[in-house]
Design an enzyme around this catalytic site. Structure first.
Site, PDB file in Angstrom:
ATOM      1  N   ASP A 270       0.849  -1.191   0.000  1.00 21.75           N
ATOM      2  CA  ASP A 270       0.000   0.000   0.000  1.00 21.75           C
ATOM      3  C   ASP A 270       0.885   1.242   0.000  1.00 21.75           C
ATOM      4  O   ASP A 270       1.733   1.399   0.871  1.00 21.75           O
ATOM      5  CB  ASP A 270      -0.905  -0.022   1.246  1.00 21.75           C
TER       6      ASP A 270
ATOM      7  N   ASP B 161      -3.831   2.387  -5.329  1.00 21.25           N
ATOM      8  CA  ASP B 161      -2.526   2.390  -4.634  1.00 21.25           C
ATOM      9  C   ASP B 161      -2.322   1.173  -3.735  1.00 21.25           C
ATOM     10  O   ASP B 161      -1.583   1.209  -2.774  1.00 21.25           O
ATOM     11  CB  ASP B 161      -2.387   3.671  -3.808  1.00 21.25           C
ATOM     12  N   GLU B 162      -3.018   0.078  -4.060  1.00 23.69           N
ATOM     13  CA  GLU B 162      -3.021  -1.065  -3.157  1.00 23.69           C
ATOM     14  C   GLU B 162      -2.974  -2.379  -3.935  1.00 23.69           C
ATOM     15  O   GLU B 162      -3.736  -2.544  -4.890  1.00 23.69           O
ATOM     16  CB  GLU B 162      -4.322  -1.008  -2.349  1.00 23.69           C
TER      17      GLU B 162
HETATM   18 MG   LIG Z   1      -2.512   3.980   0.433  1.00 16.96          MG
END
Ligand SMILES: [Mg+2]
Length: 424
Positions: free
Chosen positions: A49, A143-144
């Protein structure tokens, strides 16, 4: 029994043979023993993340923001917080919070409006690095990422491999990123949260329950304020307390979810990593009964089709990062053109792109047999608030339009633009 033998033989190799032989022998042995034993292979799941992703991208563009309380979001009176730096979080600022409230908590925070194209670009950069290395991964949001490293331990140390991958991402993108490595998705994600900011954590096989024990019960996704309060009323604050509560009691208060929570508190989770397919797309095309040369007609068709794929996109709760337009001429010559775009599910952002592509592609005046629109580079919709002030309203509007569309059929509701004559 096999494990016992395995240890004895390995000990022999560790003392008798050189490192090279040891490696080869170890690999062969692992293969052999995994064939012989009925045990399923040990699962290893890494969860990556990016830390306060949007803020990190802004800091790359303006290093003077580094170390300051930064909020990426809309205007002070109407907008919401998209994301914020750790310095702002210390004051209680959180994602999706109204900007008004955030400014009360942290009046000195610097507000950045957000450079959307850059977020998509960096997200793609990280995706490409992971795709080049990981055998199987899922892009859970912009974003993961979840990586399934099961079976890799036959060849590499999964922990070192994941550390190396993180180093590579940081080196190439200059963005801070954290990871958790564990035997399942749930524990890996919580490990990432514990490792932040800019850190990493390995919860070794068998240590899941011990790792979770001291943490607050709202670390589990799905435990919102209401459930959290309810559990507190029952005297359950930590995951350890949850794990020691009889399932029957939890089920009585929370229903099926209670049993589910208890299972989680034991560190048990069977969720699979769903492979990310770059090629996955939503598309539609229309072959005309007779060839068409009327530009107004072609454009209104294009808009209608773009609205349709955008609607499907929203139904799937996805965002698209790429749009393509296809034109087929009567001699079956087919041309198509695509462009990468800021991740979106919105008609008003997709339609101008489709029209632009159409104009670049279309040989003016020639009859057209077929037009197609395709959305690809789909990712899960993770941005709760949005970056522009009016977007929250617009998102609500889309939801309302979509619910009507679902109820009465998609053809009924079209924006005035589609109906009226459409010119560039
Ligand atoms: Mg993040």
């Amino acid at each position: 029994m096999y494990v016992k033998y395995q240890n004895v033989v390995l000990k022999y190799f560790k003392t008798q043979a050189g490192y090279f032989f040891q490696k080869i022998a170890y690999t062969l042995l692992q293969f052999l023993f995994s064939y012989l034993s009925d045990m399923p292979p040990q699962r290893y799941i890494a969860h990556f993340d990016l830390d306060s992703f949007f803020v990190s991208v802004e800091v790359l563009h303006d290093p003077s923001l580094k170390g300051k309380a930064v909020i990426v979001g809309g205007s002070k009176d109407r907008g919401v917080v998209t994301t914020c730096s750790y310095e702002a979080r210390k004051f209680g600022v959180r994602s999706a919070m109204p900007m008004k409230q955030a400014m009360k908590l942290c009046p000195h925070a610097l507000i950045v409006r957000g450079t959307r194209g850059e977020y998509s670009r960096y997200s793609r950069m990280v995706t490409d690095i992971i795709a080049a290395k990981a055998p199987l991964f899922e892009k859970a949001s912009i974003d993961e990422f979840y990586l399934d490293l099961t079976g890799m331990d036959k060849f590499f140390d999964p922990y070192q491999w994941t550390i190396d991958l993180r180093n590579e991402i940081i080196e190439k993108t200059e963005l801070p990123i954290s990871f958790g490595l564990a035997t399942n998705k749930m524990v890996a994600k919580i490990a990432t949260d514990e490792a932040k900011p800019n850190g990493y954590l390995f919860v070794q096989p068998g240590m899941e329950k011990i790792f979770l024990a001291p943490l607050a019960v709202n670390k589990f996704s799905g435990v919102g304020e209401h459930t959290f309060e309810l559990l507190k009323e029952m005297g359950i604050h930590t995951i350890q307390q949850l794990s020691e509560t009889p399932i029957a009691i939890l089920e009585k208060r929370l229903g099926k979810y209670g049993a589910d929570l208890w299972k989680k508190s034991q560190g048990i989770h069977h969720g699979q990593v769903h492979p990310y397919h770059e090629a996955k797309s939503i598309s539609t095309e229309n072959t005309f009964e007779e060839n068409k040369t009327d530009l107004d007609f072609l454009l209104s068709e294009l808009v209608r089709m773009t609205e349709r794929v955008a609607y499907e996109l929203r139904q799937d709760e996805k965002l698209a990062g790429c749009i393509a337009v296809k034109i087929r001429y009567p001699d079956f010559e087919t041309t198509s053109r695509q462009t990468t775009i800021d991740y979106t599910f919105r008609d008003d952002e997709l339609i101008p792109q489709a029209i632009d592509l159409f104009h670049k592609l279309y040989r003016k005046g020639e009859p057209v047999r077929l037009v197609g629109v395709r959305l690809s580079e789909l990712t899960n919709h993770a941005i709760q608030g949005s970056l522009f002030d009016d977007s929250e309203k617009k998102n609500k509007l889309y939801k309302a339009i979509d619910s009507v569309k679902s109820e009465f059929g998609k053809g009924l509701l079209q924006k005035a633009r589609t109906v009226k004559k459409f010119k560039d």
